[in-house]
Design an enzyme around this catalytic site. Sequence first.
Site, PDB file in Angstrom:
ATOM      1  CG  ASP A  78      -2.383  -0.178   0.785  1.00  0.00           C
ATOM      2  OD1 ASP A  78      -2.612  -0.573  -0.367  1.00  0.00           O
ATOM      3  OD2 ASP A  78      -3.286   0.085   1.596  1.00  0.00           O
TER       4      ASP A  78
ATOM      5  CG  ASP B 271     -10.357  -7.918  10.971  1.00  0.00           C
ATOM      6  OD1 ASP B 271     -11.149  -7.357  11.750  1.00  0.00           O
ATOM      7  OD2 ASP B 271      -9.125  -7.779  11.049  1.00  0.00           O
TER       8      ASP B 271
END
Length: 615
Positions: free
Chosen positions: A26, A331
Site C-alpha cells: 500500500d 475483518d
Amino acid sequence: MVISTVLSVMSYNYPPDKLSVYVSDDGGSEFTFYALLEASRFSKHWIPFCKKFRVEPRSPAAYFAQNSKPEDTTAAKQWLHSKKLYEDMTCRIESAIEKGSISKDARDQHKGFSEWNSEVTKQNHQSIVQILIDGRNPDAVDDDGHQLPTLVYLAREKRPHFPHNFKAGSMNSLIRVSAEISNAPISLNVDCDMYSNNSDAVKEALCFFMDKERGHTVSYVQHPQSCDNIAKDDIYANSYSVINKIELAGMDGCDGALYCGTGCFHRRESLCGLEFSKNYRGELNSMGHTTKDRSVHELEQGSKVLADCSYEKGTLWGKEMGLVYGCLVEDIITGLKIQCRGWKPVYYNPERLAFLGVAPNTLDIALVQHKRWCEGMFHIFLSEYCPFIYAHGKIKLGAQMGYCVYLLWAPNSFALLYYLIIPSICLLRGIPLFPEVSSLWLLPFAYVYAARNACSIAEALACGDTLKAWWNFQRMWLFRRTTSYFFAFIDTFARQLGFSETAFSITAKVVDDDVLERYEKGTMEFGTLSVMFTIIATLALLNLFGLSGAVLKIISGYGFIEGLTLQIGLCLVMVMINLPVYQALFLRNDNGRIPSSVMLKSLFLASLACLIPVY
C-alpha cells in the site's frame, strides 16, 4: 520481515503450480519491490533447501535465528551456504535503503522499476502490477529443476481525493487481481509480519474445506494470532493464550468463529458475497481458469484496471462483496456478514501454530493497538451490524453473545474507572462504601472476587501461562480499560455525532535497540509523552495517596473504621499492580521512565482529585 513472510508461504509443501503468492504494497515503495525481486531470486535456492531438509519454520529470518548449524557434514555445508546467500541478500536490500536509492544495475534487471518516477508518492501513484515469477513458465524453476510458485507484486492506485479504505480496500484489490491471474478457489491472507510456521498448513486447512459431510458449508478457516517475540512472563499480555485456547474455541462451538484479519484461509466465493444454499456443493476444482494463452504483459495490464481507484464505483465491493468498508475492524464485520449469509466458519488451533507474528514491544504501541480494535468493535455494536439485530435468527444466540463480549469492551471502562477513583477518594474521607467484614452482605462481594480470580488463574495455568504472566495480564487489563477502551468509547461517539472521521492507526513493527533490550528483560516502556500514560500514572498515584492516607490515620491513632476494610484492600491491590508505574515515576533513570512533564501533570491531577469534596 516482509520477504521472510513471503518466502515462508512460497515454501509450502503444496504443488507449486497450484500456489500463487501476492504481495500488496500500500506504500507503493520501489524498495519493497526491489526486496521482493531479490527474494524471488533467493527462493530458487531456499525452497529446495527447505524441502530437502524439512526445514521448520520456513521463514529464513526465523529459521536462522532459532537453529544452529547441523552436525551432519552435507547438511551443514548447505546450511552455511543458504545462510550466506540470505545474509548477502539482506545486506543488498539494507544498503539500498540506507543510500535512499536503488542502483542503475539493479534497475536494469527488471522492467518493473520503470513504474517509479519523481511523481510517484505514497499517497499518489498509479496501479502497479508486476509478475515477478510466472508459475506457468517452464523456465521458472528452482535450483533442483522444480517449478516455482507464481509471485506477484501489487500496489493499488492511490489518489489524494479518492478514499482508499485502508486494509479493507487493499484486500479487495488483492481479491480481484488474484482472480484475474490465478483465480484459486481458496485464498490465504496474512499480515506482512506473520510468517508461516507450519509447511503443511495449506493441506491441514483443505481438510476442512474437503470434508465430505460439512466441507461445502465452510467459508473460512481461522488460525489464532500468535507471536514469536513474547517477552519473559509476557509483560504486555500479548500471548492471548486464554482467548485463543478457550474463548475463541468456545465461539467456534457456536459456529461463530471470528475472522481476525490474518492467518485465515477463505473460500473465494463466500468472501465475494455468495449466499450459501443447500444445493451448493463447492467443487474446489471447478473455479480455477487457465491463462496459458495470455502473456505476462496482458495479465499485468488487465489486472491494473482492477486495482484502479475508480473501479469500485457503482459496484457492491466493500458492501456485499469482499471486506466491508467503514469500520476499523473490517475483518470482524466481514466475518459476521459471511456467517449471516449461511456459511459456517471454522476456528483451528493446531498443536504446531500455523502462523507467528510480531507482538507490540512497547506499552504505547500495545495500548494504541487495543484502542483501534476496541473502537472498531464498539462501532459495530452501535451500527446496523449489531449481532443482536443484524444476526438475529441467522446465527446462534451463543455466537451473538460471543461477539458482544468483544464489541462491548469500550463501555466496560467506566466500571473500572469508578472502582479506581471513588473508593480511593472516599477512603481519604473515611467514608465506607462496602459492607463491614462482620456483615453477611460481604459474602457476595467476597465470592465474586474469589471465584473470578480462581477461575482466571485456573484458565491461565491450564493454557500454559505462569502465575507471573497471569499477574501481568491483570495489570494490562487495568491499563487497557482505563485508557484504550475509555478513549475508544469517546472517539466512537465523536465519530457517530460527526465530530471526527475514521482514522486507521498502523501498528509499528520496529523499535530502537535500547527499547528492545528493556522489553526482553521484562521492563515496561513509558518513555513517550502519551496522554494514556498521564491517566495511568494519575490513577496509580490516586490509589497510593488513598492507601497512604488510610495507613497514616491508623498509625496516628484516629482509629480503624471497620467498614473501610474492603476499600483498603482494593487500594492495596491497585498499588501492587501499579508497582512498575511507581518505579517509572520515581526510581528509574533510563529512557523508558515516565517523562518529567507526565509525572508533574499526574501529581497535579491526583492531588486535585484528593481535594474533591465527598459527602
